[in-house]
Design a protein around this motif. Structure first.
Motif, PDB file in Angstrom:
ATOM      1  N   ARG A   1      -2.018  11.460  -8.304  1.00 28.42           N
ATOM      2  CA  ARG A   1      -1.798  10.195  -7.466  1.00 28.42           C
ATOM      3  C   ARG A   1      -2.453   9.994  -6.181  1.00 28.42           C
ATOM      4  N   MET A   2      -2.955   8.834  -6.214  1.00 28.71           N
ATOM      5  CA  MET A   2      -4.037   8.613  -4.971  1.00 28.71           C
ATOM      6  C   MET A   2      -3.521   7.076  -4.299  1.00 28.71           C
ATOM      7  N   VAL A   3      -3.243   7.215  -3.101  1.00 29.22           N
ATOM      8  CA  VAL A   3      -2.903   6.106  -2.271  1.00 29.22           C
ATOM      9  C   VAL A   3      -4.148   5.344  -2.229  1.00 29.22           C
ATOM     10  N   LEU A   4      -4.117   3.936  -2.413  1.00 27.33           N
ATOM     11  CA  LEU A   4      -5.384   3.134  -2.160  1.00 27.33           C
ATOM     12  C   LEU A   4      -5.059   2.381  -1.086  1.00 27.33           C
ATOM     13  N   MET A   5      -6.096   2.185  -0.083  1.00 24.62           N
ATOM     14  CA  MET A   5      -6.201   1.618   1.091  1.00 24.62           C
ATOM     15  C   MET A   5      -7.383   0.598   1.051  1.00 24.62           C
ATOM     16  N   ARG A   6      -7.108  -0.493   1.965  1.00 26.57           N
ATOM     17  CA  ARG A   6      -8.332  -1.480   2.004  1.00 26.57           C
ATOM     18  C   ARG A   6      -8.171  -1.979   3.620  1.00 26.57           C
ATOM     19  N   LEU A   7      -9.377  -2.351   3.873  1.00 29.68           N
ATOM     20  CA  LEU A   7      -9.782  -2.889   5.373  1.00 29.68           C
ATOM     21  C   LEU A   7     -10.475  -4.169   4.996  1.00 29.68           C
ATOM     22  N   GLU A   8      -9.884  -5.301   5.417  1.00 27.31           N
ATOM     23  CA  GLU A   8     -10.493  -6.779   5.298  1.00 27.31           C
ATOM     24  C   GLU A   8     -11.215  -7.010   6.608  1.00 27.31           C
ATOM     25  N   PHE A   9     -12.351  -7.721   6.522  1.00 24.40           N
ATOM     26  CA  PHE A   9     -12.960  -7.985   7.756  1.00 24.40           C
ATOM     27  C   PHE A   9     -12.697  -9.387   7.874  1.00 24.40           C
TER      28      PHE A   9
ATOM     29  N   ILE B   1      -2.434  -0.286   0.005  1.00 23.29           N
ATOM     30  CA  ILE B   1      -2.202  -1.328  -0.701  1.00 23.29           C
ATOM     31  C   ILE B   1      -1.643  -1.019  -2.136  1.00 23.29           C
ATOM     32  N   GLY B   2      -1.539   0.135  -2.487  1.00 18.87           N
ATOM     33  CA  GLY B   2      -0.862   0.645  -3.857  1.00 18.87           C
ATOM     34  C   GLY B   2      -1.327   2.000  -4.171  1.00 18.87           C
ATOM     35  N   GLU B   3      -1.111   2.432  -5.322  1.00 21.99           N
ATOM     36  CA  GLU B   3      -1.468   3.880  -5.709  1.00 21.99           C
ATOM     37  C   GLU B   3      -1.755   3.516  -7.222  1.00 21.99           C
ATOM     38  N   GLU B   4      -2.596   4.445  -7.457  1.00 25.03           N
ATOM     39  CA  GLU B   4      -3.309   4.677  -8.775  1.00 25.03           C
ATOM     40  C   GLU B   4      -3.581   6.344  -9.073  1.00 25.03           C
ATOM     41  N   VAL B   5      -3.664   6.482 -10.499  1.00 22.89           N
ATOM     42  CA  VAL B   5      -3.835   7.989 -10.778  1.00 22.89           C
ATOM     43  C   VAL B   5      -5.287   7.848 -10.704  1.00 22.89           C
ATOM     44  N   ASP B   6      -5.937   9.212 -10.262  1.00 21.13           N
ATOM     45  CA  ASP B   6      -7.160   9.237 -10.493  1.00 21.13           C
ATOM     46  C   ASP B   6      -7.734   9.549 -11.818  1.00 21.13           C
ATOM     47  N   ARG B   7      -8.973   8.905 -12.073  1.00 26.85           N
ATOM     48  CA  ARG B   7      -9.108   9.065 -13.437  1.00 26.85           C
ATOM     49  C   ARG B   7     -10.372  10.115 -13.889  1.00 26.85           C
ATOM     50  N   GLN B   8     -11.135  10.588 -12.667  1.00 30.13           N
ATOM     51  CA  GLN B   8     -12.222  11.509 -12.942  1.00 30.13           C
ATOM     52  C   GLN B   8     -12.433  12.249 -11.603  1.00 30.13           C
ATOM     53  N   GLY B   9     -12.889  13.276 -11.833  1.00 25.57           N
ATOM     54  CA  GLY B   9     -13.230  14.089 -10.558  1.00 25.57           C
ATOM     55  C   GLY B   9     -12.406  15.450 -10.620  1.00 25.57           C
TER      56      GLY B   9
END
Length: 175
Positions: free
Chosen positions: A165-173, A151-159
């Motif tokens: 860059r991180m690929v964001l993923m989502r699963l809707e039930f 669903i998009g990307e963001e920059v990891d803010r911690q850890g």
């Protein structure tokens, strides 16, 4: 209040795996498998080097702590990795996992992931989220097999992956 966490099963059995509460008996194998730079480089919350003290801290304070519900992934009674849900207030639960490198490529992550996705859905989750490095195609493929969509990307803010860059993923039930 009856939270999602309190409706999740302590143990889940699949065709080849048992997902169970992480225990101190898992720590020696956990430390041996997690002390691997290839695993550390793709996870934002795993220390390196990884010692038995890190495994004990995970078992005693994190695995079933306020913001986590983790399972040890076992095959034929042997610890091979972990999978769990990161449960933050007012956020969709985040699925995360890792497998020891000798266990990559056998479908264990997909099998464990399917079991946790089904358990989360049965417990009342309406959606799950996850994320992976763009270069971690194996994990992105596993998540895709579980029904997650990018669903998009963001920059990891911690850890340990902060600034990447991180690929964001989502699963809707469907309800």
């Amino acid at each position: 209040m009856d939270s999602l966490k309190h409706r999740l099963p302590a143990t889940i059995a699949t065709e080849r795996l048992v997902l169970t509460t992480p225990t101190l008996a898992h720590v020696p194998q956990m430390a041996a498998l997690a002390n691997n730079r290839a695993i550390y480089e793709v996870l934002s919350r795993l220390p390196h080097p990884y010692a038995e003290s890190d495994g004990r801290f995970f078992v005693e304070h994190i695995a079933r702590g306020d913001e986590e519900f983790a399972w040890a992934i076992t095959s034929e009674g042997q610890f091979i990795g972990t999978i769990g849900l990161h449960l933050l207030p007012d956020q969709v639960p985040e699925l995360g996992y890792w497998l020891g490198q000798p266990h990559w490529g056998f479908g264990y992550a997909t099998e464990a992931g399917r079991a946790v996705v089904a358990a989360a859905r049965a417990a009342g989750a309406t959606a799950l989220r996850s994320r992976a490095l763009p270069t971690n195609t194996a994990s992105r493929n596993v998540l895709g097999k579980l029904g997650f969509i990018e669903i998009g990307e963001e920059v990891d803010r911690q850890g340990t992956l902060e600034g990447q860059r991180m690929v964001l993923m989502r699963l809707e039930f469907d309800r």
